[in-house]
Design a protein around this motif. Structure first.
Motif, PDB file in Angstrom:
ATOM      1  N   GLU A 103      -2.442 -10.275  -7.645  1.00 55.11           N
ATOM      2  CA  GLU A 103      -1.309  -9.359  -7.794  1.00 55.11           C
ATOM      3  C   GLU A 103      -0.161 -10.034  -8.538  1.00 55.11           C
ATOM      4  O   GLU A 103       0.499  -9.413  -9.379  1.00 55.11           O
ATOM      5  CB  GLU A 103      -0.834  -8.884  -6.416  1.00 55.11           C
ATOM      6  CG  GLU A 103      -1.777  -7.904  -5.746  1.00 55.11           C
ATOM      7  CD  GLU A 103      -1.146  -7.262  -4.520  1.00 55.11           C
ATOM      8  OE1 GLU A 103       0.004  -7.628  -4.181  1.00 55.11           O
ATOM      9  OE2 GLU A 103      -1.797  -6.398  -3.903  1.00 55.11           O
ATOM     10  N   CYS A 160      -2.933   8.024 -15.895  1.00 56.21           N
ATOM     11  CA  CYS A 160      -2.970   6.558 -15.797  1.00 56.21           C
ATOM     12  C   CYS A 160      -3.824   6.043 -16.951  1.00 56.21           C
ATOM     13  O   CYS A 160      -4.992   6.434 -17.088  1.00 56.21           O
ATOM     14  CB  CYS A 160      -3.570   6.122 -14.465  1.00 56.21           C
ATOM     15  SG  CYS A 160      -3.761   4.332 -14.307  1.00 56.21           S
ATOM     16  N   HIS A 163      -6.994   4.188 -15.511  1.00 62.52           N
ATOM     17  CA  HIS A 163      -7.322   4.751 -14.199  1.00 62.52           C
ATOM     18  C   HIS A 163      -8.600   4.166 -13.608  1.00 62.52           C
ATOM     19  O   HIS A 163      -8.635   3.763 -12.435  1.00 62.52           O
ATOM     20  CB  HIS A 163      -7.442   6.274 -14.316  1.00 62.52           C
ATOM     21  CG  HIS A 163      -7.736   6.955 -13.021  1.00 62.52           C
ATOM     22  ND1 HIS A 163      -8.991   7.424 -12.693  1.00 62.52           N
ATOM     23  CD2 HIS A 163      -6.947   7.232 -11.953  1.00 62.52           C
ATOM     24  CE1 HIS A 163      -8.962   7.961 -11.493  1.00 62.52           C
ATOM     25  NE2 HIS A 163      -7.747   7.867 -11.022  1.00 62.52           N
ATOM     26  N   ALA A 166      -8.024   0.696 -12.416  1.00 61.57           N
ATOM     27  CA  ALA A 166      -7.152   0.634 -11.241  1.00 61.57           C
ATOM     28  C   ALA A 166      -7.878   1.080  -9.976  1.00 61.57           C
ATOM     29  O   ALA A 166      -7.562   0.618  -8.877  1.00 61.57           O
ATOM     30  CB  ALA A 166      -5.913   1.488 -11.467  1.00 61.57           C
ATOM     31  N   LEU A 167      -8.845   1.984 -10.111  1.00 63.22           N
ATOM     32  CA  LEU A 167      -9.632   2.394  -8.947  1.00 63.22           C
ATOM     33  C   LEU A 167     -10.340   1.190  -8.330  1.00 63.22           C
ATOM     34  O   LEU A 167     -10.441   1.066  -7.108  1.00 63.22           O
ATOM     35  CB  LEU A 167     -10.666   3.449  -9.352  1.00 63.22           C
ATOM     36  CG  LEU A 167     -10.157   4.864  -9.607  1.00 63.22           C
ATOM     37  CD1 LEU A 167     -11.284   5.732 -10.157  1.00 63.22           C
ATOM     38  CD2 LEU A 167      -9.595   5.477  -8.326  1.00 63.22           C
ATOM     39  N   HIS A 169      -9.493  -2.093  -9.145  1.00 67.67           N
ATOM     40  CA  HIS A 169      -8.548  -3.202  -8.978  1.00 67.67           C
ATOM     41  C   HIS A 169      -7.131  -2.644  -8.818  1.00 67.67           C
ATOM     42  O   HIS A 169      -6.356  -2.597  -9.783  1.00 67.67           O
ATOM     43  CB  HIS A 169      -8.610  -4.146 -10.180  1.00 67.67           C
ATOM     44  CG  HIS A 169      -9.958  -4.750 -10.424  1.00 67.67           C
ATOM     45  ND1 HIS A 169     -10.484  -5.745  -9.627  1.00 67.67           N
ATOM     46  CD2 HIS A 169     -10.897  -4.481 -11.366  1.00 67.67           C
ATOM     47  CE1 HIS A 169     -11.682  -6.077 -10.079  1.00 67.67           C
ATOM     48  NE2 HIS A 169     -11.958  -5.329 -11.123  1.00 67.67           N
ATOM     49  N   PRO A 170      -6.759  -2.213  -7.613  1.00 66.77           N
ATOM     50  CA  PRO A 170      -5.429  -1.630  -7.384  1.00 66.77           C
ATOM     51  C   PRO A 170      -4.278  -2.562  -7.745  1.00 66.77           C
ATOM     52  O   PRO A 170      -3.156  -2.099  -7.978  1.00 66.77           O
ATOM     53  CB  PRO A 170      -5.438  -1.327  -5.878  1.00 66.77           C
ATOM     54  CG  PRO A 170      -6.882  -1.204  -5.520  1.00 66.77           C
ATOM     55  CD  PRO A 170      -7.592  -2.187  -6.396  1.00 66.77           C
ATOM     56  N   CYS A 173      -1.579  -1.991 -10.549  1.00 64.76           N
ATOM     57  CA  CYS A 173      -0.325  -1.242 -10.408  1.00 64.76           C
ATOM     58  C   CYS A 173       0.883  -2.173 -10.424  1.00 64.76           C
ATOM     59  O   CYS A 173       1.998  -1.742 -10.750  1.00 64.76           O
ATOM     60  CB  CYS A 173      -0.342  -0.422  -9.125  1.00 64.76           C
ATOM     61  SG  CYS A 173      -1.623   0.874  -9.108  1.00 64.76           S
ATOM     62  N   CYS A 193       0.076   7.222  -6.106  1.00 58.16           N
ATOM     63  CA  CYS A 193      -0.804   6.471  -7.006  1.00 58.16           C
ATOM     64  C   CYS A 193      -2.129   7.214  -7.166  1.00 58.16           C
ATOM     65  O   CYS A 193      -2.792   7.533  -6.171  1.00 58.16           O
ATOM     66  CB  CYS A 193      -1.049   5.071  -6.446  1.00 58.16           C
ATOM     67  SG  CYS A 193      -2.176   4.071  -7.447  1.00 58.16           S
ATOM     68  N   ALA A 195      -4.794   6.017  -8.264  1.00 56.83           N
ATOM     69  CA  ALA A 195      -5.889   5.150  -7.819  1.00 56.83           C
ATOM     70  C   ALA A 195      -6.110   5.253  -6.314  1.00 56.83           C
ATOM     71  O   ALA A 195      -7.158   4.861  -5.810  1.00 56.83           O
ATOM     72  CB  ALA A 195      -5.600   3.700  -8.207  1.00 56.83           C
ATOM     73  N   ARG A 196      -5.107   5.805  -5.612  1.00 52.19           N
ATOM     74  CA  ARG A 196      -5.238   6.048  -4.166  1.00 52.19           C
ATOM     75  C   ARG A 196      -5.502   7.524  -3.886  1.00 52.19           C
ATOM     76  O   ARG A 196      -5.237   8.017  -2.793  1.00 52.19           O
ATOM     77  CB  ARG A 196      -3.972   5.593  -3.439  1.00 52.19           C
ATOM     78  CG  ARG A 196      -3.684   4.099  -3.548  1.00 52.19           C
ATOM     79  CD  ARG A 196      -2.685   3.658  -2.487  1.00 52.19           C
ATOM     80  NE  ARG A 196      -1.415   4.362  -2.585  1.00 52.19           N
ATOM     81  CZ  ARG A 196      -0.339   3.879  -3.198  1.00 52.19           C
ATOM     82  NH1 ARG A 196      -0.397   2.673  -3.776  1.00 52.19           N
ATOM     83  NH2 ARG A 196       0.778   4.576  -3.243  1.00 52.19           N
ATOM     84  N   CYS A 201       1.095   9.520 -10.343  1.00 48.85           N
ATOM     85  CA  CYS A 201       1.772   8.283  -9.962  1.00 48.85           C
ATOM     86  C   CYS A 201       3.273   8.550 -10.001  1.00 48.85           C
ATOM     87  O   CYS A 201       3.771   9.164 -10.954  1.00 48.85           O
ATOM     88  CB  CYS A 201       1.424   7.145 -10.924  1.00 48.85           C
ATOM     89  SG  CYS A 201      -0.296   6.594 -10.823  1.00 48.85           S
TER      90      CYS A 201
END
Length: 208
Positions: A103, A160, A163, A166-167, A169-170, A173, A193, A195-196, A201
């Protein structure tokens, strides 16, 4: 579905891609099985799009012939596998780094990009910075808009740009949040988000 004209232009560009030194109108006409005039018409269109250019004149002893080649923009029209490569790269990074380090890496990348863009935000008011940020995100493909909800400035992005990545690898963000926070010189909190599994977003500006 491509039109016949579009297909022919794609074939012409493929021939130029496969040629190391470029091709003349006569060579293109022979390979495509069409007239010189038809080749010229296609080249005029592609030159206007800045996808081909006249590279040089050939000197073969006879009348010099114009040699055409692809521009960098023309080369970019062919399929790329950036997402595939990025996914492999992120998989390796995620495997080698602890989650907090991963991160932090994404955050630092966002800060680095934002730092290169800071001159565009120099001298702007807070509201002008928010508007400039939305314009930047629009240009990057986020489909962003600036809203005010209960007195809170919010950036909503309905798309995104990475996207699928990010799904998996969150932590990606963190890149967006760092980019925004650095350019605005203010805290940014992400409340929604995609991805969540949210519909969009959303980022609260000036709020942790």
């Amino acid at each position: 579905m491509k039109t016949e004209t579009g297909t022919r232009q794609a074939q012409l560009m493929t021939l130029l891609l496969d040629s190391e030194s470029g091709l003349s109108i006569d060579e293109l006409a022979a390979k495509l099985g069409i007239s010189r005039n038809a080749v010229k018409q296609h080249l005029v269109v592609l030159e206007k799009r800045q996808q081909v250019f006249e590279a040089h004149l050939s000197n073969t002893g006879g009348r010099p012939a114009r040699i055409y080649a692809l521009t960098q923009d023309g080369i970019q029209q062919f399929p790329k596998q950036y997402a595939w490569f990025c996914n492999l790269l992120l998989d390796e990074l995620a495997a080698d780094l602890y989650p907090d380090a991963f991160e932090r890496l994404m955050w630092n990348m966002g800060v680095k990009l934002a730092t290169s863009l800071l001159p565009q935000f120099t001298g702007l008011t807070a509201i002008q910075k928010q508007q400039a940020l939305v314009e930047l995100m629009q240009n990057l493909g986020y489909h962003a808009e600036l809203r005010h909800e209960d007195g809170q400035a919010v950036i909503r992005a309905s798309h995104c740009v990475y996207h699928d990545l990010a799904l998996k690898h969150p932590a990606l963000c963190q890149f967006d949040k760092a980019l925004m926070a650095t350019l605005l010189n203010a805290p940014v909190a992400q409340t929604h988000c995609m991805a969540r599994k949210d519909c969009d977003c959303r980022f609260n500006l000036g709020k942790d």
